[in-house]
Write an enzyme that holds these catalytic residues in place. Structure first.
Site, short mmCIF file in Angstrom:
data_model
loop_
_atom_site.label_atom_id
_atom_site.label_comp_id
_atom_site.label_asym_id
_atom_site.label_seq_id
_atom_site.Cartn_x
_atom_site.Cartn_y
_atom_site.Cartn_z
N ASN A 9 -24.03 -1.02 1.38
CA ASN A 9 -23.92 0.16 2.25
C ASN A 9 -24.55 1.34 1.51
OD1 ASN A 9 -23.18 2.37 3.75
ND2 ASN A 9 -20.98 2.18 3.39
N LYS A 11 -24.99 4.26 2.54
CA LYS A 11 -24.44 5.57 2.93
C LYS A 11 -25.60 6.54 3.20
CE LYS A 11 -20.24 4.36 0.57
NZ LYS A 11 -19.03 4.75 -0.12
N HIS A 94 -15.86 2.87 9.10
CA HIS A 94 -15.79 3.12 7.65
C HIS A 94 -14.85 4.30 7.38
CE1 HIS A 94 -16.98 4.16 3.56
NE2 HIS A 94 -17.47 2.92 3.48
N GLU A 96 -15.08 6.73 5.50
CA GLU A 96 -15.73 8.05 5.44
C GLU A 96 -15.94 8.62 6.84
OE1 GLU A 96 -18.96 6.88 2.89
OE2 GLU A 96 -17.55 6.69 1.22
N GLU A 166 -11.38 -2.19 2.46
CA GLU A 166 -11.84 -1.18 1.52
C GLU A 166 -10.71 -0.18 1.25
OE1 GLU A 166 -16.43 -0.96 1.50
OE2 GLU A 166 -15.66 0.59 2.81
N GLY A 172 -15.96 4.72 -4.45
CA GLY A 172 -16.70 5.74 -5.19
C GLY A 172 -15.92 6.35 -6.34
N SER A 212 -15.91 0.15 -5.29
CA SER A 212 -16.36 0.09 -6.69
C SER A 212 -16.69 -1.33 -7.15
CB SER A 212 -15.32 0.74 -7.61
OG SER A 212 -15.17 2.12 -7.29
P1 13P Z 1 -18.53 2.15 -3.68
O1 13P Z 1 -18.99 0.74 -3.97
O2 13P Z 1 -19.52 3.19 -4.07
O3 13P Z 1 -17.14 2.39 -4.21
O4 13P Z 1 -18.41 2.25 -2.08
C1 13P Z 1 -17.72 1.30 -1.37
C2 13P Z 1 -17.97 1.50 0.09
O5 13P Z 1 -17.54 2.46 0.68
C3 13P Z 1 -18.79 0.48 0.78
O6 13P Z 1 -18.73 0.66 2.16
#
Ligand code: 13P
Length: 248
Positions: A9, A11, A94, A96, A166, A172, A212
């Site tokens: 992903n 982002k 997601h 976010e 997740e 992150g 992560s």
């Molecule tokens: P990270 O791997 O940067 O923690 O992000 C995970 C994520 O949100 C994947 O959709």
């Protein structure tokens, strides 16, 4: 037997030229195996990436979409438009988007239905925030998210679903769920899917872990019985790191 899926992903990262550089570097060292690979990129990169990865077997997907086919929704992208690009996947719900764009479980449910209607494979994200884990509510939160997201979705459609667990506190942050924590929640998710759709359908649904995931923790996480792959954020931006995870 479910084929593992490693999905990156990206982002809101990478211009078109940065995406082209990634594709060239990744493809130089990638050979298709019995692990499915997908890159979930910003809208502006999708057409280029579909072209660049065309004969590699790597799948391309989006990170969000509207639920309507078309309409007066300024700034939105519809499932019809995505299907037109020949993409395979779309992330739905997601954390976010739930956090920064006020996406509710009801909207997530509408988007899932739209994805199935258009033959786009949805990757549905669920996960608890830190305070919910600390107060012992993680399973209840994930159970509720999953049940609401899947309201009125039939077994025939659900067979094409991927669920990504997740935990929000692991995204992150460098904090990874332990393989046991991740495996336990993925087992909870599998049981909910069995209750909703029966063993045969639930058996076809992949459950990914995200939060992560890095080259040095991927193998341990992916060896958990109920974890069928990973949704990788930060580490998917670098072709070498992503290749290392793909070859876990
Ligand atoms: P990270 O791997 O940067 O923690 O992000 C995970 C994520 O949100 C994947 O959709």
């Amino acid at each position: 037997m479910r084929m593992p899926l490693i999905a990156g992903n990206w982002k809101m990262f990478k211009t078109r030229s940065a995406a082209a550089e990634f594709a060239a570097a990744f493809l130089q060292n990638y050979t298709a195996s019995d692990v499915e690979v997908a890159i979930l990129a910003p809208f502006t990169n999708l057409a280029d990436l579909v072209q660049a990865f065309k004969s590699s077997g790597v799948k391309i997907g989006a990170q969000n979409m509207h639920f309507a086919d078309e309409g007066a929704y300024t700034g939105e992208i519809s499932p019809l438009m995505l299907k037109d690009l020949n993409i395979d996947y779309c992330i739905i719900g997601h954390s976010e988007r739930r956090q920064h764009f006020a996406e509710t479980d009801e909207v997530v449910n509408q988007k899932l239905k739209a994805a199935f209607r258009h033959g786009i494979n949805p990757i549905l994200c669920v996960g608890e925030v830190r305070s919910e884990r600390e107060t012992g509510q993680a399973s209840a939160v994930v159970t509720s998210q999953l049940n609401k997201a899947l309201t009125d979705i039939k077994a025939r459609e659900a067979a094409g679903l991927t669920v990504a667990y997740e935990p929000v506190w692991a995204i992150g942050t460098g904090l990874t769920a332990t393989p046991e924590q991740a495996g336990e929640m993925c087992a909870v998710i599998r049981q909910i899917l069995i209750d909703l759709y029966g063993e045969e359908t639930a058996d076809q649904i992949r459950i990914l872990y995200g939060g992560s995931v890095k080259p040095d923790n991927a193998t341990e996480l992916l060896n958990q019985y109920e974890i069928d792959g990973a949704l990788v954020g930060g580490a998917s931006l670098d072709p070498v790191n992503f290749l290392n995870i793909v070859q876990f």
